[in-house]
Design a protein around this motif. Structure first.
Motif, PDB file in Angstrom:
ATOM      1  N   ALA A   1       0.852  -1.198   0.000  1.00 22.06           N
ATOM      2  CA  ALA A   1       0.000   0.000   0.000  1.00 22.06           C
ATOM      3  C   ALA A   1       0.888   1.248   0.000  1.00 22.06           C
ATOM      4  O   ALA A   1       0.592   2.238  -0.675  1.00 22.06           O
ATOM      5  CB  ALA A   1      -0.926  -0.014   1.204  1.00 22.06           C
ATOM      6  N   GLY A   2       2.008   1.185   0.736  1.00 24.57           N
ATOM      7  CA  GLY A   2       2.977   2.287   0.723  1.00 24.57           C
ATOM      8  C   GLY A   2       3.546   2.490  -0.680  1.00 24.57           C
ATOM      9  O   GLY A   2       3.691   3.617  -1.152  1.00 24.57           O
ATOM     10  N   ASP A   3       3.815   1.378  -1.377  1.00 24.46           N
ATOM     11  CA  ASP A   3       4.326   1.475  -2.753  1.00 24.46           C
ATOM     12  C   ASP A   3       3.317   2.173  -3.669  1.00 24.46           C
ATOM     13  O   ASP A   3       3.684   2.753  -4.683  1.00 24.46           O
ATOM     14  CB  ASP A   3       4.616   0.081  -3.328  1.00 24.46           C
ATOM     15  CG  ASP A   3       5.792  -0.585  -2.632  1.00 24.46           C
ATOM     16  OD1 ASP A   3       6.577   0.134  -1.988  1.00 24.46           O
ATOM     17  OD2 ASP A   3       5.905  -1.827  -2.709  1.00 24.46           O
ATOM     18  N   LEU A   4       2.036   2.055  -3.325  1.00 25.92           N
ATOM     19  CA  LEU A   4       0.994   2.691  -4.149  1.00 25.92           C
ATOM     20  C   LEU A   4       0.753   4.139  -3.753  1.00 25.92           C
ATOM     21  O   LEU A   4      -0.204   4.758  -4.200  1.00 25.92           O
ATOM     22  CB  LEU A   4      -0.315   1.891  -4.042  1.00 25.92           C
ATOM     23  CG  LEU A   4      -0.298   0.562  -4.802  1.00 25.92           C
ATOM     24  CD1 LEU A   4      -1.557  -0.232  -4.527  1.00 25.92           C
ATOM     25  CD2 LEU A   4      -0.148   0.807  -6.305  1.00 25.92           C
ATOM     26  N   GLY A   5       1.592   4.650  -2.880  1.00 28.99           N
ATOM     27  CA  GLY A   5       1.531   6.080  -2.573  1.00 28.99           C
ATOM     28  C   GLY A   5       0.861   6.429  -1.266  1.00 28.99           C
ATOM     29  O   GLY A   5       0.688   7.607  -0.956  1.00 28.99           O
ATOM     30  N   LEU A   6       0.450   5.435  -0.473  1.00 29.86           N
ATOM     31  CA  LEU A   6      -0.131   5.758   0.836  1.00 29.86           C
ATOM     32  C   LEU A   6       1.017   6.137   1.775  1.00 29.86           C
ATOM     33  O   LEU A   6       1.948   5.348   1.967  1.00 29.86           O
ATOM     34  CB  LEU A   6      -0.914   4.570   1.406  1.00 29.86           C
ATOM     35  CG  LEU A   6      -2.397   4.473   0.996  1.00 29.86           C
ATOM     36  CD1 LEU A   6      -2.548   4.241  -0.487  1.00 29.86           C
ATOM     37  CD2 LEU A   6      -3.095   3.375   1.764  1.00 29.86           C
ATOM     38  N   GLY A   7       0.937   7.337   2.320  1.00 27.55           N
ATOM     39  CA  GLY A   7       1.987   7.807   3.223  1.00 27.55           C
ATOM     40  C   GLY A   7       1.755   7.305   4.639  1.00 27.55           C
ATOM     41  O   GLY A   7       0.780   6.596   4.914  1.00 27.55           O
ATOM     42  N   ASP A   8       2.642   7.714   5.559  1.00 31.07           N
ATOM     43  CA  ASP A   8       2.563   7.253   6.952  1.00 31.07           C
ATOM     44  C   ASP A   8       1.182   7.493   7.554  1.00 31.07           C
ATOM     45  O   ASP A   8       0.584   6.607   8.151  1.00 31.07           O
ATOM     46  CB  ASP A   8       3.568   8.007   7.829  1.00 31.07           C
ATOM     47  CG  ASP A   8       4.992   7.828   7.366  1.00 31.07           C
ATOM     48  OD1 ASP A   8       5.213   7.025   6.437  1.00 31.07           O
ATOM     49  OD2 ASP A   8       5.874   8.494   7.935  1.00 31.07           O
TER      50      ASP A   8
END
Ligand SMILES: [Zn+2]
Length: 345
Positions: free
Chosen positions: A291-298
């Motif tokens: 999900a982080g790779d898809l642009g979801l930040g912290d």
């Protein structure tokens, strides 16, 4: 996305199947010289020979590396749940909601054994929670469905929620039986979700009309229709996204095509799930990283956990405890926050 940051976030797996035979195979292989079933090679072969979509799902359900009868042994039943829970907890999960089948639910010792597995994992991961969710497969028919509904009512307070699956899965199905069951069980306090919108937009509209529905499993094909996205957004339900599963089973061509980011931008609440982590070779930590790779930040990944706790089928007091755990992270995902989390043990 910094992998260290992802590892700090307390995680929730809202959509994981029990995978009884694959889990038993893994447990048994630890005490014998033989290797466990090689799911990595199997899934690569399966993807190469099977067209994307429901046929891959059927293949996944057809492989049983060890006889399922072994599950009758209470210690093995506990051990395969410990395997699932400890894998998730070691990867940062504070909650998993496990899809269980009718064989499990019919065991008189089901809830005590499930709780014993949770107790053992809590010895090392004190914040960890697990909840069973009963899968209602509507092709069992009316009589069997009535009987399973009685089992669930018998286990009220033990089984947290119901997940509906039906046939046809990727074309419009008849939801009348599901509505009747959902109406009865939601009025008794059971949470309601449904597998819907994994391979087509069929059934999403019908699922959204189900009494007590607060989540849908997969749901990603709604992204094909602005109207469906609107309906989901207005309903306030949460979409349980299973990124690796959606890629491997061909619901999307590649990870970058997954609409999770778009859904969040539209104000739709999302959670994450591993679906079949043994067979699809993933973990909940890997799903957060994807999900982080898809642009979801912290902050967004933290919101995924917060929304998942809120939409979970846990009792309110347990939800409140998990919210307290997540709060320090809202002031910054720092190593100090993690230390506070750990020292609270
Ligand atoms: Zn599923």
């Amino acid at each position: 996305m910094n992998p260290d940051t992802v590892s700090l976030i307390p995680k929730v797996d809202l959509h994981v199947h029990q995978e009884s035979s694959p889990r038993l195979d893994r447990v048994l292989s630890r005490s014998t010289p033989r290797e466990p079933f090689d799911w990595q090679s199997w899934s690569a072969d399966m993807i190469a020979r099977t067209p994307p979509g429901i046929e891959r799902l059927r293949e996944l359900a057809s492989v049983h590396p060890v006889p399922q009868e072994l599950d009758q042994d209470p210690e093995l039943f506990i051990a395969r749940h410990v395997d699932l829970f400890s894998e998730a907890a070691s990867d940062g999960a504070v909650l998993v909601e496990v899809r269980c089948g009718r064989k499990s639910v019919r065991r008189p010792d089901f809830i005590p054994l499930f709780r014993e597995a949770e107790r053992r994992v809590r010895m090392h991961h004190p914040h960890f929670h697990a909840e069973p969710v009963m899968m209602f497969k509507l092709w069992y028919g009316e009589h069997e469905t009535e009987s399973l509904m009685s089992e669930c009512l018998r286990l009220a307070g033990g089984v947290a929620g119901i997940d509906f699956v039906y046939e046809p899965y990727d074309r419009e199905a008849d939801w009348s039986l599901a509505y009747r069951v959902a109406d009865r069980l939601s009025s008794e306090g059971f949470g309601i979700t449904a597998h819907v919108g994994e391979f087509s937009t069929a059934n999403i509209r019908s699922a959204l009309k189900m009494p007590g529905l607060s989540r849908i499993g997969h749901g990603l094909q709604a992204a094909e229709s602005p109207e469906l996205l609107n309906l989901i957004g207005e309903s306030g339900i949460l979409v349980e996204c299973c990124l690796t599963s959606n890629v491997k089973l061909g619901a999307v061509r590649e990870l970058e095509d997954h609409p999770i980011r778009r859904m969040m931008d539209l104000g739709i609440r999302v959670g994450l799930g591993t679906d079949d982590p043994v067979q699809l070779c993933t973990t909940i930590g890997a799903e957060y990283a994807r999900a982080g790779d898809l642009g979801l930040g912290d902050a967004e990944l933290l919101r995924v956990s917060t929304d998942a706790v809120q939409a979970s089928f846990l009792p309110e007091d347990a939800k409140a405890r998990l919210r307290t755990l997540l709060e320090p992270f809202e002031h910054g995902l720092t190593a100090e926050g993690r230390k506070a989390f750990e020292s609270d043990v």
